[in-house]
Design a protein around this motif. Structure first.
Motif, PDB file in Angstrom:
ATOM      1  N   ALA A 172       2.223   7.287  -1.133  1.00 49.61           N
ATOM      2  CA  ALA A 172       3.195   8.250  -1.646  1.00 49.61           C
ATOM      3  C   ALA A 172       2.577   9.206  -2.669  1.00 49.61           C
ATOM      4  O   ALA A 172       3.136  10.275  -2.936  1.00 49.61           O
ATOM      5  CB  ALA A 172       4.376   7.521  -2.275  1.00 49.61           C
ATOM      6  N   ARG A 173       1.434   8.852  -3.234  1.00 51.91           N
ATOM      7  CA  ARG A 173       0.780   9.721  -4.216  1.00 51.91           C
ATOM      8  C   ARG A 173      -0.028  10.848  -3.574  1.00 51.91           C
ATOM      9  O   ARG A 173      -0.592  11.683  -4.282  1.00 51.91           O
ATOM     10  CB  ARG A 173      -0.108   8.888  -5.142  1.00 51.91           C
ATOM     11  CG  ARG A 173       0.679   8.014  -6.116  1.00 51.91           C
ATOM     12  CD  ARG A 173      -0.210   7.455  -7.216  1.00 51.91           C
ATOM     13  NE  ARG A 173      -1.138   6.466  -6.705  1.00 51.91           N
ATOM     14  CZ  ARG A 173      -0.866   5.160  -6.602  1.00 51.91           C
ATOM     15  NH1 ARG A 173       0.321   4.706  -6.977  1.00 51.91           N
ATOM     16  NH2 ARG A 173      -1.756   4.317  -6.150  1.00 51.91           N
ATOM     17  N   ASP A 174      -0.107  10.866  -2.255  1.00 52.34           N
ATOM     18  CA  ASP A 174      -0.823  11.932  -1.551  1.00 52.34           C
ATOM     19  C   ASP A 174       0.071  13.171  -1.517  1.00 52.34           C
ATOM     20  O   ASP A 174       0.890  13.353  -0.610  1.00 52.34           O
ATOM     21  CB  ASP A 174      -1.184  11.475  -0.134  1.00 52.34           C
ATOM     22  CG  ASP A 174      -2.105  12.465   0.575  1.00 52.34           C
ATOM     23  OD1 ASP A 174      -2.126  13.651   0.180  1.00 52.34           O
ATOM     24  OD2 ASP A 174      -2.806  12.041   1.521  1.00 52.34           O
ATOM     25  N   ARG A 175      -0.077  14.049  -2.499  1.00 45.84           N
ATOM     26  CA  ARG A 175       0.811  15.199  -2.633  1.00 45.84           C
ATOM     27  C   ARG A 175       0.651  16.204  -1.495  1.00 45.84           C
ATOM     28  O   ARG A 175       1.624  16.846  -1.087  1.00 45.84           O
ATOM     29  CB  ARG A 175       0.559  15.885  -3.982  1.00 45.84           C
ATOM     30  CG  ARG A 175       0.940  15.013  -5.180  1.00 45.84           C
ATOM     31  CD  ARG A 175       0.734  15.755  -6.483  1.00 45.84           C
ATOM     32  NE  ARG A 175       1.117  14.924  -7.626  1.00 45.84           N
ATOM     33  CZ  ARG A 175       1.021  15.308  -8.891  1.00 45.84           C
ATOM     34  NH1 ARG A 175       0.557  16.528  -9.177  1.00 45.84           N
ATOM     35  NH2 ARG A 175       1.377  14.493  -9.872  1.00 45.84           N
ATOM     36  N   ARG A 203      -3.597  10.218   8.785  1.00 45.54           N
ATOM     37  CA  ARG A 203      -2.457  10.848   8.119  1.00 45.54           C
ATOM     38  C   ARG A 203      -2.075  12.170   8.777  1.00 45.54           C
ATOM     39  O   ARG A 203      -0.900  12.543   8.783  1.00 45.54           O
ATOM     40  CB  ARG A 203      -2.733  11.024   6.635  1.00 45.54           C
ATOM     41  CG  ARG A 203      -2.756   9.681   5.927  1.00 45.54           C
ATOM     42  CD  ARG A 203      -2.861   9.774   4.432  1.00 45.54           C
ATOM     43  NE  ARG A 203      -2.942   8.413   3.886  1.00 45.54           N
ATOM     44  CZ  ARG A 203      -3.178   8.134   2.617  1.00 45.54           C
ATOM     45  NH1 ARG A 203      -3.368   9.115   1.745  1.00 45.54           N
ATOM     46  NH2 ARG A 203      -3.240   6.880   2.214  1.00 45.54           N
ATOM     47  N   GLY A 256       2.854   2.592  -2.254  1.00 48.00           N
ATOM     48  CA  GLY A 256       2.772   3.387  -3.476  1.00 48.00           C
ATOM     49  C   GLY A 256       1.566   4.300  -3.480  1.00 48.00           C
ATOM     50  O   GLY A 256       1.648   5.467  -3.889  1.00 48.00           O
ATOM     51  N   HIS A 257       0.437   3.801  -2.996  1.00 49.82           N
ATOM     52  CA  HIS A 257      -0.777   4.620  -2.922  1.00 49.82           C
ATOM     53  C   HIS A 257      -0.581   5.785  -1.967  1.00 49.82           C
ATOM     54  O   HIS A 257      -0.992   6.921  -2.243  1.00 49.82           O
ATOM     55  CB  HIS A 257      -1.947   3.744  -2.465  1.00 49.82           C
ATOM     56  CG  HIS A 257      -3.185   4.529  -2.132  1.00 49.82           C
ATOM     57  ND1 HIS A 257      -3.949   5.152  -3.094  1.00 49.82           N
ATOM     58  CD2 HIS A 257      -3.774   4.798  -0.928  1.00 49.82           C
ATOM     59  CE1 HIS A 257      -4.965   5.764  -2.503  1.00 49.82           C
ATOM     60  NE2 HIS A 257      -4.875   5.569  -1.194  1.00 49.82           N
ATOM     61  N   GLU A 270       0.808  -1.215   0.000  1.00 49.47           N
ATOM     62  CA  GLU A 270       0.000   0.000   0.000  1.00 49.47           C
ATOM     63  C   GLU A 270       0.841   1.264   0.000  1.00 49.47           C
ATOM     64  O   GLU A 270       0.310   2.370  -0.030  1.00 49.47           O
ATOM     65  CB  GLU A 270      -0.929  -0.001   1.223  1.00 49.47           C
ATOM     66  CG  GLU A 270      -1.921  -1.158   1.229  1.00 49.47           C
ATOM     67  CD  GLU A 270      -2.829  -1.133   2.452  1.00 49.47           C
ATOM     68  OE1 GLU A 270      -2.800  -0.121   3.187  1.00 49.47           O
ATOM     69  OE2 GLU A 270      -3.554  -2.119   2.666  1.00 49.47           O
ATOM     70  N   MET A 295       2.689  14.784   1.440  1.00 46.82           N
ATOM     71  CA  MET A 295       4.121  14.788   1.183  1.00 46.82           C
ATOM     72  C   MET A 295       4.688  16.205   1.232  1.00 46.82           C
ATOM     73  O   MET A 295       5.727  16.460   1.851  1.00 46.82           O
ATOM     74  CB  MET A 295       4.411  14.144  -0.169  1.00 46.82           C
ATOM     75  CG  MET A 295       3.965  12.691  -0.292  1.00 46.82           C
ATOM     76  SD  MET A 295       4.798  11.582   0.858  1.00 46.82           S
ATOM     77  CE  MET A 295       6.461  11.607   0.213  1.00 46.82           C
TER      78      MET A 295
END
Length: 358
Positions: free
Chosen positions: A81-84, A290, A78-79, A76, A87
């Motif tokens: 890491a796409r939360d800009r 998060r 990769g999913h 999970e 990040m």
């Protein structure tokens, strides 16, 4: 009657977790007692090193980190890491706000104590790895998000630590008309710390999950194996605390006023970083799991790296080294307390399911 999210989260904490502040307090007292009452124990512990790294501390950190990283669902990541939003917010807090805040607090509270001030600035530059995953897990944060943020911060640390040290200890004080302090630290010293204290347990945790799930399935892995591994994280934490206090027990008890002066800006730093990060995360629309992960990764520091750099550059008996050691001694109880504050604050988040770890 339906239980509140806070009550449900608190029930997830086992007996060891629920009374963690008590165990940590006892570990601190035990370390101080051992350090003060057993002749030569501090010298003996400090002498057990490999390549300048304390073996007892390394052992405690590795035992602490492995079970937590074995819990991560790596499929999970990769999913996550796409939360800009997450990040970008985390990088800004860790590499812009955090070092600048510690620099300001160090000069505000310790203008007449340059050694302690420099040590605190080094603590502020050593961003989160290792222990922060424990606090995130106890606060029911997003486990996969924590793994991603810790990994990103670790890589960034290797690239940026020496440059930021030069900026905050030489360049910025010069611009402001303040006294300057050089920091000569190699990228290899930083990379070695990251490799040992994150890379080794990360590889072990990844392989454990991959092999365990391949042979017995995810249900067995998470219901049978992980509960057996879990307590070892806190055993490692408590062992590390005992060793740290045993090593510095005499210094702490013989210089209580100096320790108090170092502790005050640290208390302010951890409170401001954690509360400000949680509020900003909520403001940009992150759900509780998060948001709390962003808060703990922003507030936590890589104390092993800070201590190693302070000792390597300024010496084991320096004021910089003492400030580095006081860092985790203040950070541990404060962030444990913030775990409970975080669980209480969960009610203010409308979405408590986003990215939650089981």
């Amino acid at each position: 009657m339906t239980a509140t999210p806070q009550a449900e989260a608190e029930r997830r904490l086992g007996t060891l977790d629920r009374y963690l502040p008590v165990w940590i307090g006892l570990a601190m007292m035990a370390g101080l007692l051992v350090g003060r009452s057993v002749p030569g124990v501090a010298d003996a512990l400090d002498a057990v090193t490999v390549g300048g790294i304390s073996v007892p501390i390394a052992l405690g950190l590795l035992v602490m980190m492995y079970p937590v990283l074995a819990k991560v669902r790596y499929d999970e990541v990769g999913h996550v890491a796409r939360d800009r939003r997450m990040m970008a917010l985390s990088l800004g807090l860790n590499w812009v706000i955090g070092p600048a805040l510690m620099f300001a607090l160090a000069w505000l509270f310790l203008p007449d104590l340059p050694e302690y001030r420099t040590g605190l600035i080094i603590v502020g530059l050593a961003r989160c790895i290792a222990m922060v995953i424990i606090w995130n897990d106890l606060a029911c944060g997003d486990r996969e998000a924590a793994a991603v943020l810790v990994a990103v911060n670790s890589v960034f640390q290797v690239v940026a630590f020496a440059g930021l040290g030069w900026f905050y200890l030489d360049v910025l004080p010069g611009w402001l008309g303040l006294s300057t302090t050089g920091l000569d630290v190699s990228a290899w010293e930083i990379a070695r710390s990251v490799l040992i204290f994150l890379g080794v347990p990360l590889a072990a945790g990844y392989l454990t999950r991959r092999i365990g799930e391949a042979r017995r399935g995810r249900s067995w892995y998470e219901r049978e194996l992980l509960p057996r591994l879990g307590p070892w994280a806190l055993y490692g934490l408590l062992f590390t605390i005992v060793v740290l206090f045993a090593l510095q027990g005499e210094t702490i008890t013989s210089q209580p006023f100096d320790v108090a002066r170092i502790a005050l800006p640290l208390v302010v730093y951890f409170a401001l970083m954690w509360a400000g990060s949680l509020a900003l995360a909520r403001a940009v629309g992150l759900g509780y799991p998060r948001a709390t992960t962003v808060a703990f990764t922003a507030a936590g520091n890589n104390f092993e790296l800070a201590i190693a750099v302070a000792i390597g550059v300024f010496g084991v008996t320096s004021g910089q080294a003492l400030a580095g050691v006081v860092g985790p001694l203040i950070e541990v109880p404060i962030l444990v307390g913030l775990v409970y504050v975080s669980l209480w604050a969960r009610r203010w988040f409308p979405d408590t399911t986003e990215g939650a770890s089981p």
